[in-house]
Design an enzyme around this catalytic site. Structure first.
Site, PDB file in Angstrom:
ATOM      1  N   GLU A 116       0.636  -1.196   0.154  1.00  0.00           N
ATOM      2  CA  GLU A 116      -0.182   0.202  -0.135  1.00  0.00           C
ATOM      3  C   GLU A 116       0.858   1.496   0.063  1.00  0.00           C
ATOM      4  O   GLU A 116       0.994   2.015   0.967  1.00  0.00           O
ATOM      5  CB  GLU A 116      -0.877  -0.135   1.204  1.00  0.00           C
ATOM      6  CG  GLU A 116      -1.873  -1.275   1.120  1.00  0.00           C
ATOM      7  CD  GLU A 116      -2.485  -1.582   2.279  1.00  0.00           C
ATOM      8  OE1 GLU A 116      -2.510  -0.768   3.195  1.00  0.00           O
ATOM      9  OE2 GLU A 116      -3.274  -2.498   2.491  1.00  0.00           O
TER      10      GLU A 116
ATOM     11  N   GLU B 184      -7.982   4.942   4.814  1.00  0.00           N
ATOM     12  CA  GLU B 184      -7.735   4.192   3.732  1.00  0.00           C
ATOM     13  C   GLU B 184      -7.834   4.951   2.478  1.00  0.00           C
ATOM     14  O   GLU B 184      -8.858   5.757   2.106  1.00  0.00           O
ATOM     15  CB  GLU B 184      -8.800   3.198   3.600  1.00  0.00           C
ATOM     16  CG  GLU B 184      -9.055   2.202   4.876  1.00  0.00           C
ATOM     17  CD  GLU B 184      -8.193   1.068   4.514  1.00  0.00           C
ATOM     18  OE1 GLU B 184      -7.441   0.767   3.553  1.00  0.00           O
ATOM     19  OE2 GLU B 184      -8.023   0.025   5.271  1.00  0.00           O
TER      20      GLU B 184
HETATM   21 ZN   LIG Z   1      -3.698  -2.110   4.844  1.00  0.00          ZN
END
Ligand SMILES: [Zn+2]
Length: 1137
Positions: free
Chosen positions: A840, A1019
């Protein structure tokens, strides 16, 4: 008389009294059952009674049909009719007319009765129908309603099996036949009935012998139905094949009967006619199912690289991984032999519903954990990370900017030579000198200083003069950031055109320049080459190529990487053009699948040539020009193998996370040796997730070195014909959590290269290496103003020997007066972390935005520093990042599932980060906000997950005590502020529900054990936004960094809210802040009015629990825009799972 009543009743159907209907039908039934006389009467009197019923139903058909049939069924009407079938069958011969009528009616009424199938079987009517079929194979008029009745009975698996035993499968094959214009409706019904029968595996087994017949009939219809009038018949045949091929024998029969070729050819011929799509799609489904499962072209699915842990916990993932008996093939197992298709579908459905089952229902796990598991004595050692809490500044020299800085010098662990750029980057003049051969996988033995390779250790003197090229004329970093959004395109001008940068090339490595010259056609003029070298420093104040290489030297990687990828070296300047979410071209997936099927149809076209392979000691030597060259032996790289399938098509295999056998998603690799204009297709063939944003407009990222040296050093979204689908490589149950019969997924994209002799890099998302972080931290420290308090500590060492930095950022006290020192020490803490998941990378870019803002010189940043003490762990998993992992650390585990009970040996970064928080809790200084930055692969926008007892309880409908739960709604404030100011942020996507599967994550543990009410995961999408200002655009580093900066501004607002009295002290900041936000909010002309309204209304947390989250009432007219987009994104619920 009864029937008369029924008739009457029917005429008054609009006003029908259900009770009367029940009475009448009950009486009918009673009479039929008890009075032999009546029964005989019905039968003998020209069936007049029955005709009445039938007539009745006919009328029902005309008016108010659904309701009347419903009433009829609920009053036992179907039972009566089935009784009549039995009665009628006892006549010999049975009246054809009666049977015809009865079945016609049953076919209409039956579907309304959920128990019809069971009733028909139990009272024997089903057998009557079957016998009727058997005796009347030529009587098409009668067959049709009988078949329809069978269909109604077939959803019951018991019926299907029983009908199969009764020979009905065989019967159907007697009815269906080759192309004929006669009786097409009968054929259609027979095929549908057969298709339904074949859903039973027992029946499918009976039909295996008929596979060649079905294929023949299908082909016959395909040939003759040239006007496509009978698509439903053709689809019916395919439906039968589809169900037979659910079993292994069926698939074998299909292959043996040349089914692949027949369906492939017919489908290809259907392609031009859009209305035939259902046929192509079903054919493609059958072909994919029957496509022989392949094994991944690997000796083992265990990661190529192994990191020896000091302590391998028994039963842990690493022990399991390496305790398999020798000689066990983990790439495939016997699971492929299982009859899997149906089971798999069931499993997938279960996965789909997992979301609802996952909510925590144990109220005790939602309440704060009272006991502190560790004694304070043990935590006291963490005091040294909180010097600011005891600092008295009595010996403070305010002019010394180095005060407070304890940055640890990065001590090089090894003396590996670092090669920049990567070895294969340049056309090899002399093949024997190619470093490739000796380099893989032990690159340390590479002879240095080939023309193609740049040995940076020789280059120290070239980088002594960095400081001149960092003009910061008073502007705060965050202002630059904002201005950057409006910057004109660099294209054409190149970064040199930006302002006197042309001559500032003395910082470039001369050897690199020579290398570039060689690449550019061997003219060898260093001068020329220098002009081509991008100078990103002007645009990237935190980037410095030479410093980057220095950082790489002290980075420890398991594969002992010795190369540096160009993009990390040159840096990335975000493009100024918009990158739209890709609109999916119709039929892409189908086309790709057909190309895959062609591998089987035309095996001679397949090259199957391995061009890159980490599993063998020396990577294959590439013969000139016919194949692409691959490489990924640099930080965060993770390509394991490349196989040239066709001239311009490559299958790529990703390496597993180290000490693991799965988690493939992140990728980062280099390609060279391309032909200009050729249509290359790349397939990453061992993806694991069942869906991906690649199916919803996300593109891969590409970095072209030729573009970079032409003044455009940047990652761009690229690739066409992108799609993500289940492929024919079987996935061993060992790597699929024990689930058998799973397949991998392919992520495919096509690419046409624009430059000859280019070196291109492809990545899943914008790379951000550990060395990049170290470089950024050093540059940030150099930019520090005397007013900034910055300390960089090493929190701990990782398993791989890298240090995990911990930053403390706040403002220096204004003076050493008691008041000021007291204010300094008592500032609330904000704890941030990021990049626990190496794949990520967007989380790191957001973190970069946060850090750059925090360290900036704007009044806003200063005010933020005065408001809080920031504790930041910018990379919780350095080892994972360095080694190209997607999910795990070197322990082979997901570190964000270890927070409940982290081990100091196996999860040191988590253990010590948690300890810091435990220490803070112990001294009553738990942070005001905790936030862990992540990336989300399946959703759009940026959003937060928080923790709310009430919202969780509300979701689960636990009735008990929910009204007694008291909860401050403060956890909603920060996301709400963000949704009002950050364009990428979407409140509608936020969730505050605590899931069982997340109980060991940072967010939940910090909430529950440390007692931080505002504990979040933030996120960021990997794809793009579907709301707000960036709607329809893919996300880039600029937007991600902006998000990080906005997060800071939001914290400042939160501060004002949590302590409104402080507001007046910061009144001078109002203008600055509103300037910053002007593009997003329609700020009224009087900033103080704006802010006052803000204070009073917009963040009032009145949560309406009956509404969707994000649909809260909002009185602030300034956010009307946001409100609109919120509701829009509600409509656009992400369909992915
Ligand atoms: Zn993650």
């Amino acid at each position: 008389m009864l029937f008369g009543q029924l008739e009457k009743l029917n005429r008054e159907s609009m006003l029908v009294d259900p009770e009367i209907a029940r009475q009448i039908t009950a009486k009918v039934l009673h009479l039929i059952q008890t009075q032999e006389k009546t029964r005989k009467e019905i039968m003998s009197k020209g069936s007049s009674g029955m005709e009445v019923i039938l007539a009745t139903l006919e009328v029902i058909n005309a008016k108010n049909r659904a309701h009347m049939i419903g009433v009829f069924v609920s009053k036992g009407g179907t039972g009566i009719l089935l009784q009549l079938v039995i009665s009628a069958s006892k006549e010999s011969p049975p009246s054809e007319e009666v049977m015809l009528q009865l079945h016609s009616v049953l076919a209409k009424v039956g579907p309304k009765d959920r128990k019809f199938g069971v009733k028909a079987r139990l009272n024997g009517a089903l057998n009557v129908t079957v016998n009727l079929l058997k005796q009347n194979l030529q009587n098409h008029k009668l067959l049709l309603p009988c078949l329809l009745v069978l269909q109604v009975c077939l959803p019951s698996a018991v019926n299907a099996v029983s009908l199969g035993k009764n020979g009905v499968v065989e019967l159907m094959f007697k009815i269906i036949g080759p192309y004929s214009k006669k009786n097409t409706s009968l054929l259609k019904v027979s095929l549908d009935t057969l298709g339904a029968l074949l859903k039973s595996k027992t029946n499918a087994r009976r039909a295996v012998v008929h596979v060649p017949v079905l294929l023949y009939i299908y082909h016959d219809w395909h040939r003759n139905d040239t006007c496509h009038r009978h698509i439903l018949i053709r689809k019916g045949i395919l439906g039968c094949l589809k169900n037979i091929t659910n079993i292994k024998l069926g698939r074998k029969a299909f292959i043996d009967a040349d089914g692949m070729r027949i369906l492939y050819n017919t489908s290809t011929e259907c392609l031009p006619v859009r209305t035939l799509d259902p046929l192509i799609n079903t054919s493609s489904l059958i072909m994919r199912k029957c496509f022989p499962k392949n094994r991944l072209p690997l000796p083992t699915i265990k990661s190529v690289f192994h990191h020896q842990l000091l302590r391998v916990p028994a039963g842990g993932p690493v022990a399991q991984l390496y305790n398999q008996p020798l000689g066990v093939d983990d790439v495939v197992d016997e699971s492929d032999d299982n009859e899997d298709a149906e089971a798999e579908n069931e499993v997938e459905e279960k996965d789909h519903h997992a979301g609802n089952d996952d909510i925590e229902t144990d109220i005790n796990k939602l309440r704060p954990k009272e006991t502190h598991s560790r004694p304070f004595e043990e935590l006291k050692i963490y005091e040294r990370f909180f010097m600011e809490l005891s600092e008295d500044f009595q010996v403070l020299n305010f002019d010394n900017p180095k005060r407070g800085v304890t940055a640890t010098p990065a001590a090089p662990k090894s003396h590996r030579q670092i090669i920049v750029p990567t070895a294969q980057a340049l056309p090899l003049k002399n093949h024997t000198a190619a470093p490739l051969q000796g380099e893989c996988p032990h690159p340390a033995t590479v002879p240095p200083l080939d023309l193609d390779t740049i040995n940076i250790t020789k280059d120290q003197d070239g980088c002594g003069d960095h400081t001149h090229s960092r003009p910061h004329p008073g502007a705060g970093l965050e202002q630059e950031l904002v201005q950057g959004l409006e910057r004109v395109a660099l294209d054409g001008a190149g970064p040199q055109g930006g302002g006197g940068g042309v001559n500032k090339h003395n910082r470039q490595s001369p050897i690199l320049a020579a290398g570039v010259a060689a690449r550019l056609g061997g003219e060898g003029e260093e001068m020329l080459a220098e002009e081509w070298v991008p100078d990103t420093a002007l645009l990237l104040p935190l980037h410095d190529p030479d410093l980057y290489v220095e950082m790489v030297k002290s980075t420890c990687s398991v594969p002992q990487f010795s190369e540096v990828a160009y993009p990390d070296y040159f840096g990335h300047v975000a493009p100024t053009f918009r990158e739209h979410i890709l609109e999916r071209v119709y039929g892409v997936q189908r086309t790709k699948i057909f190309q895959d099927i062609e591998r089987l149809i035309h095996p001679n076209d397949i090259l199957d040539k391995v061009v890159y392979d980490l599993d063998i000691q020396s990577c294959p030597v590439i013969d000139g020009g016919e194949s692409l060259k691959f490489n990924s032996q640099f930080e965060s790289g993770n390509l394991r193998k490349a196989v040239q399938v066709r001239k311009f098509e490559y299958d790529l295999v990703l390496n597993s996370d180290i000490n693991s056998n799965h988690y493939h998603q992140w990728f980062y690799f280099e390609v060279s040796g391309m032909r200009v204009g050729a249509p290359y297709r790349f397939n990453i063939i061992n993806c694991e997730k069942s869906n991906s944003q690649f199916n919803y407009g996300m593109q891969v990222l590409m970095y072209s070195v030729q573009e970079a040296i032409s003044g455009r050093p940047r990652w761009v979204r690229t690739g066409t014909d992108i799609c993500y689908y289940k492929n024919h490589f079987s996935r061993s149950s060992i790597a699929a959590g024990g689930q058998k019969g799973k397949s991998y997924y392919t992520m495919t994209f096509s690419m046409t290269f624009n430059h000859k002799d280019d070196v291109c890099y492809f990545a899943y998302h914008y790379p951000y290496t550990y060395s990049t972080l170290k470089m950024h931290l050093q540059k940030l420290e150099a930019l520090r103003t005397p007013q900034t308090y910055l300390r960089e500590d090493v929190l701990c060492e990782t398993l791989g020997g890298n240090s995990c930095p911990l930053l403390t950022i706040t403002a220096m006290p204004e003076s050493t007066s008691n008041d000021q020192i007291c204010q300094f020490r008592n500032r609330p803490l904000v704890f941030l972390s990021s990049r626990v998941h190496p794949g990520e990378t967007n989380a790191s870019w957001v973190m970069k935005g946060t850090l750059e803002f925090l360290m900036g010189s704007s009044p806003l940043a200063q005010s933020l520093r005065e408001a809080y003490i920031f504790k930041i762990v910018p990379m919780l998993n350095p080892d994972g990042v360095v080694n190209g992992n997607h999910r795990c650390s070197l322990s082979g585990e997901d570190l964000n599932r270890q927070w409940q009970n982290p081990s100091p040996e196996l999860h040191p970064t988590i253990y010590h980060t948690k300890s810091l928080l435990q220490y803070l809790a112990a001294i009553q200084r738990a942070p005001l906000v905790f936030c862990d930055y992540h990336g989300h692969s399946r959703k759009k926008n940026v959003f937060m997950y928080g923790c709310s007892l009430k919202e969780t309880v509300w979701e689960t409908n636990i009735s008990a005590t929910s009204c007694e739960l008291h909860e401050d709604l403060g956890y909603r404030t920060l996301p709400k502020i963000l949704s009002q100011m950050a364009p990428a942020f979407s409140m509608a996507s936020c969730s505050f529900v605590v899931e069982r599967s997340k109980e060991a994550t940072a967010r939940v543990v910090v909430w529950r054990e440390i007692g931080v009410q505002r504990s979040y995961t933030m996120e960021s999408t990997l794809c793009g936004c579907d709301q707000g200002k960036y709607k329809g655009l893919q996300i880039g580093t600029r937007e991600l960094e902006e998000m990080g900066a906005q997060f800071c501004v939001a914290l400042l607002r939160l501060k004002r809210q949590t302590s409104p009295l402080k507001l007046r002290n910061h009144a001078h900041l109002l203008d600055v802040e509103s300037d910053l936000m002007e593009t997003r909010c329609k700020v009224s002309s009087n900033p103080s009015t704006y802010l006052l309204e803000d204070e009073e209304q917009s963040f009032m947390e009145e949560v309406d629990y009956s509404a969707e989250s994000g649909d809260e009432p909002d009185n602030d007219p300034n956010t009307a825009d946001n409100h609109l987009s919120d509701s829009e994104s509600n409509k656009h619920r992400d369909s992915l799972t």
